[in-house]
Design an enzyme around this catalytic site. Structure first.
Site, PDB file in Angstrom:
ATOM      1  N   SER A  18      -5.602   9.174  -1.636  1.00 56.31           N
ATOM      2  CA  SER A  18      -5.947   7.778  -1.853  1.00 56.31           C
ATOM      3  C   SER A  18      -7.462   7.555  -1.742  1.00 56.31           C
ATOM      4  O   SER A  18      -8.241   8.271  -2.365  1.00 56.31           O
ATOM      5  CB  SER A  18      -5.160   6.914  -0.875  1.00 56.31           C
ATOM      6  N   HIS A  23       3.013   7.623  -4.070  1.00 53.65           N
ATOM      7  CA  HIS A  23       1.639   7.768  -3.607  1.00 53.65           C
ATOM      8  C   HIS A  23       1.489   8.927  -2.618  1.00 53.65           C
ATOM      9  O   HIS A  23       0.420   9.525  -2.528  1.00 53.65           O
ATOM     10  CB  HIS A  23       1.199   6.458  -2.945  1.00 53.65           C
ATOM     11  N   ASP A  32       3.600   6.657  -8.590  1.00 49.69           N
ATOM     12  CA  ASP A  32       2.570   5.906  -7.885  1.00 49.69           C
ATOM     13  C   ASP A  32       2.035   4.821  -8.812  1.00 49.69           C
ATOM     14  O   ASP A  32       1.869   5.043 -10.015  1.00 49.69           O
ATOM     15  CB  ASP A  32       1.434   6.846  -7.475  1.00 49.69           C
TER      16      ASP A  32
END
Length: 465
Positions: free
Chosen positions: A167, A438, A379
Site C-alpha cells: 500500500s 489488498h 483490490d
C-alpha cells in the site's frame, strides 16, 4: 501444522523469557532466550524513536552461493503498523491467535518489521513537531535505523536486504531504496540491497483514482451517473496535482471515496467483491473530522476481518499488542499506547499523500535494482488497472520489451488451478495474483510465499504443498 517450538518461541507469549540486549545512547534492545527474536528502539533523531522487531528464520539454509535473505516489511497507511498488522496479520511466525502460521515468510527469509514512520504503532515522538512530513524524511529515518542495526553486525551484512512494501508503504520503499543506495555509496551503510517489492502500492495516486470509476462501472457497482461523478472528481484531483495543490488533492481524494461509497452502496475499497460497513455512523464520524482514510479502513469488513483476528471486536489486534505482546517486549514506554493506524502520522503526510513516486521506480530500474510489482485481483484502493497505468508511464529503457512479453501462468504446489500470472524483463518483474484483495499474503498465502521465494532467490528447500 508445525509445533510451537519449531519457531523457537515455545510459550514465549505466556512465559516471558528474554535477555537484555546492548543499550547505547541512541538505541535499546532486547531478545528472547534463544536469540531467534530481537527487538528494540533506535533514536533516529533527538526525541524521535523507531521500533523494530527482527525474527531469525528456523528454516535458514547456509549456501555460500546464495546467501540467506532478510526482508524489511513496510506497512502502508501511512501510519499503519507493520510490527502489528504485517507481522501478526500477514506474514509473521504467529497469527493473531498466537498460533503458528503455515505460510509465514520465515520459510524463505529472516523478517524485520519496523513501525514506520515515527508515531506509528510502538514508535513514538516526544514532540509532535517531529512527525515526518515527506516520504523522503521517512526514508532518511529508516536509513538511520538500518545503519544502527547493520553496521555493527557482520552476520546481518551477509544477508541481502529486500525491501517489501504494501500500500502506501510502496512510496516509503522506493524512497528508502534510493536513500540506502546513496548511504552505501558514501560508506555510511553496510547493507547489500537485494531488491524492492511493491505490493498493491500507492505509487501513482492519480492513476488509481482514475481507475476506480471505470473498474466499478464494468463490475456493475456504478452506473453511468456514478461513473460521471467519479470521473469528475478524479479530474479535479488531476488539476490540483498539476497545480501543486497537494493538500487540496488529498481532500478531494477523500471526497471521491465518499462519492464512490455512496454511488456503489458502500463497496469495500480493499476487496471490491464485498461491501464495507460504512453507513451513516461512518460518514458522521468522517464529518466530525476523522481522517477519511482511517474511517474507510475502520469500516472495511475485509480489513477488519484481518485485524480482528481473535474472534471478537474486543479481542482485536490492538488489545493483543497492548496486552500480552507489550508484556513480552518489556521496553515499551508506559505513555505509548499501541494503535494499528495512527491518525497523527497520516495527517502529517497530508501534502505528500497524493504525490507520485513513479520517477523513483524509474531511477531504481536504471540503477539495475530488481523491482517487483505485485497486485491482488480484487483490490480497489490500489487497483491493478491503476498499477498497470502507472507502470506504462515509466521511462525505463526496457519498458517496451517488458510490455511486449507474454505472461506466464502461476500455480501453487500440486494444485494446477491458475493462481495468477507473471511477466519479467531484465530487472522488472510483475505478478498478477488472482483471488486476492489488498492484502495478498493473507488472501493467497501459498502463492505469496512462492513469489517471495522467487523474489529473494531464497535457498530454502522446504516447500508447502
Amino acid at each position: 501444522m508445525e509445533k510451537f517450538q519449531a519457531f523457537g518461541i515455545t510459550l514465549v507469549f505466556f512465559v516471558i523469557l528474554f535477555q537484555e540486549g546492548s543499550v547505547t545512547c541512541s538505541s535499546r534492545s532486547s531478545r528472547n532466550e534463544d536469540g531467534s527474536e530481537e527487538w528494540g528502539y533506535v533514536q533516529i533523531r533527538s526525541k524521535a524513536h523507531l521500533f523494530w522487531w527482527l525474527y531469525r528464520s528456523p528454516y535458514r539454509v547456509d549456501n555460500p552461493s546464495k546467501p540467506w535473505p532478510i526482508i524489511l516489511w513496510l506497512q502502508g497507511g501511512p501510519g499503519g503498523s507493520g510490527v502489528g498488522f504485517g507481522n501478526f496479520g500477514e506474514i509473521g511466525p504467529l497469527d493473531g491467535n498466537l498460533k503458528p502460521r503455515d505460510f509465514t515468510w520465515l520459510r524463505k527469509a529472516d523478517l524485520l518489521f519496523v513501525d514506520n514512520p515515527v508515531g506509528t504503532g510502538y514508535s513514538y515522538v516526544e514532540d509532535s513537531d517531529l512527525y515526518v512530513k515527506t516520504d523522503e524524511e521517512a526514508a532518511t529515518d529508516l536509513t538511520t535505523l538500518l545503519a544502527e542495526l547493520f553496521n555493527n553486525d557482520v552476520n546481518l551484512q551477509k544477508s541481502p536486504l529486500f525491501i517489501v512494501a504494501e500500500s502506501y508503504g510502496g512510496k516509503f520503499a522506493v524512497a528508502l531504496a534510493l536513500s540506502a543506495l546513496k548511504a552505501i555509496q558514501q560508506g555510511t551503510l553496510k547493507v547489500i540491497l537485494g531488491g524492492v517489492a511493491l505490493g498493491d502500492s500507492w505509487i501513482s495516486p492519480e492513476d488509481f483514482v482514475f481507475s476506480w470509476g471505470p473498474l466499478l462501472k464494468d463490475l456493475s457497482r456504478l452506473d453511468d451517473n456514478g461513473l460521471q461523478k467519479a470521473n469528475s472528481i478524479a479530474e479535479r484531483i488531476k488539476q490540483q496535482l498539476e497545480a501543486g495543490q497537494f493538500a487540496d488533492a488529498t481532500n478531494s481524494w477523500g471526497d471521491l471515496e465518499d462519492e464512490i461509497s455512496t454511488s456503489s452502496n458502500s463497496v469495500d475499497f480493499y476487496n471490491f467483491l464485498q461491501d464495507s460497513d460504512i453507513g451513516s455512523n461512518g460518514l458522521n464520524e468522517m464529518e466530525l473530522g476523522l481522517s477519511k482514510e482511517v474511517a474507510i479502513m475502520r469500516y472495511s469488513k475485509y480489513l477488519m476481518s484481518k485485524i480482528s483476528t481473535l474472534g471478537s471486536e474486543e479481542d482485536d489486534l490492538e488489545k493483543l499488542l497492548n496486552g500480552v505482546i507489550r508484556k513480552k517486549l518489556k521496553i515499551i514506554p508506559e505513555n505509548v499506547t499501541y494503535e494499528v493506524q495512527s491518525w497523527e502520522v497520516f495527517e502529517s503526510l497530508v501534502t505528500d499523500f497524493m504525490k507520485p513516486r513513479i520517477s523513483e521506480v524509474d531511477e531504481l530500474l536504471a540503477l539495475g535494482v530488481n523491482v517487483t510489482v505485485y497486485n491482488g485481483q480484487v483490490d480497489l484502493i490500489c487497483a491493478t488497472k491503476g498499477t498497470e497505468a502507472w507502470l506504462k508511464k515509466l521511462k525505463w529503457e526496457g519498458l517496451e520489451s517488458f510490455l511486449e512479453k507474454d505472461r506466464t501462468p502461476i500455480y501453487c504446489g500440486s494444485d494446477k488451478t491458475t493462481k495468477g500470472f507473471f511477466k519479467s524483463h531484465k530487472n522488472l518483474h510483475f505478478y498478477w495474483i488472482l483471488g486476492a484483495g489488498h492484502f495478498v499474503p493473507t488472501d493467497e498465502p501459498c502463492v505469496a510465499l512462492d513469489m517471495v521465494g522467487a523474489i529473494t532467490q531464497s535457498p530454502a528447500i522446504l516447500n508447502i504443498q
